[in-house]
Design an enzyme around this catalytic site. Structure first.
Site: not given
Length: 382
Positions: A159, A278
């Protein structure tokens, strides 16, 4: 059939979940960041994608099987990693991992989930993807990767869209904190959700089990203090290439929104990217993920796999993403709404909902398989 009649779609599960979990748990999952313009923008942008159906295609059952990152799955979607997922319902990670093994879809386990890769990996039976933030300490970073691989996770997702933790005002007002703060208000909010409270007492308070091994005393508070360093690793392309070289399996970069970054991921040797904002939880000024997907797909031009994430609520949204260039989709909130609403049955029921909705809409659209989704007309209204 009873579950299908009571909870035929993700919004029904979300409404049930909201009534079963404490206010702070609901706000943790449902909230975005800033003024929360991006969460509804994701929804509106998906709704703006219109698909033009073709008729008289005869009788057929759509083929949903999808091969990605060296494994064949029963459907073109899986569970996105969500931190603190056990806060929504105790045992969530185990429930979804077992569903992934039973139904044949991937489960993304977060570095900051409440269970460790050693526990969840075997339950996934090869269907696990491990999500990694980038700890500053390279030895800890390498050790987490080693543990994930030895636990059976064949795909690693890095991420990269969390250089710092975002300000999530709704969570601040709701009293979401790590570690939990036991105030009269939070205790009351838990007490009026007795099933959640009893399950939490039976399973123990949420813990960062992946991280606590690196701290003396192995306390949740100690691991929680380290979370900032985990998500504040501020990775760069050199660090990414080092992790690519160190990881023996498939390597995916999560949080790509710009075509040039997608090009750089190709150059860094990534096997895939996740086009994601996200879920509206990091940068409120970002565009909707679906709006940038076509440009990213054009830049990549098939050189790596594209996974789409952010805002998906049903099979029709999965069709929209696949038609605009995605190879696969992931959903985070939807699966946690399922476990919060239905406990151990939640993961499989969310899968059943999405699969049935995807099949029905593909028949309506006249698409017999995933490849057909990419060849029929679609319109995006700005």
């Amino acid at each position: 059939m009873q579950l299908e009649n009571r909870y035929p779609s993700i919004p029904y599960l979300a409404e049930k979940a909201r009534k079963r979990v404490p206010f702070f748990a609901w706000e943790y999952l449902a909230s975005g960041t800033g003024t929360e313009r991006l969460v509804p923008r994701n929804r509106a942008a998906l709704d703006a994608v219109e698909l033009v159906p073709r008729v008289l295609r005869g009788r057929f059952t759509p083929s949903l099987e999808t091969e990605i990152f060296g494994r064949r799955y029963s459907v073109p979607f899986g569970t996105a990693p969500v931190g603190l997922s056990g806060l929504m319902w105790p045992g969530t990670e185990r429930f979804i991992a077992r569903a992934a093994a039973e139904k044949g879809f991937p489960y993304g386990l977060s570095t900051v989930a409440n269970e460790s890769p050693e526990t969840i990996g075997p339950l996934c039976e090869g269907n696990g993807w491990f999500q990694l933030y980038t700890p500053v300490d390279p030895e800890i970073r390498a050790d987490i990767m080693r543990r994930a691989h030895e636990s059976g996770f064949g795909t690693l997702m890095i991420t990269v869209d969390v250089p710092v933790g975002s300000r999530r005002e709704r969570q601040l007002v709701a009293g979401v904190s790590v570690p939990p703060q036991f105030t009269p208000r939070s205790i009351w909010r838990a007490a009026i959700r007795p099933r959640w409270s009893l399950e939490t007492l039976a399973n123990g308070l949420p813990r960062f089990k992946t991280l606590e091994t690196y701290f003396d005393g192995q306390t949740f508070a100690g691991a929680a203090r380290f979370v900032g360093k985990v998500v504040d690793g501020r990775p760069d392309w050199d660090m990414l290439r080092q992790m690519r070289d160190a990881w023996p399996g498939h390597f995916v970069v999560k949080g790509v929104m710009h075509p040039e970054d997608a090009e750089m991921a190709v150059a860094a040797g990534a096997d895939g990217i996740v086009v994601s904002n996200h879920g509206g939880r990091q940068f409120d000024a970002a565009p909707a993920s679906i709006d940038v997907l076509p440009e990213v797909a054009k830049a990549v031009n098939g050189r790596l796999k594209i996974v789409f994430d952010s805002g998906i609520e049903g099979g029709l949204d999965i069709m929209r993403a696949l038609s605009l260039g995605a190879d696969f989709c992931m959903l985070g909130r939807a699966f946690l709404y399922g476990t919060a609403a239905l406990g151990s049955r939640g993961g499989t029921h969310v899968y059943d909902i999405l699969k049935a909705d995807l099949e029905a809409n593909m028949v309506q659209y006249g698409a017999a398989d995933i490849a057909a989704l990419k060849s029929q007309p679609r319109t995006i209204h700005g």
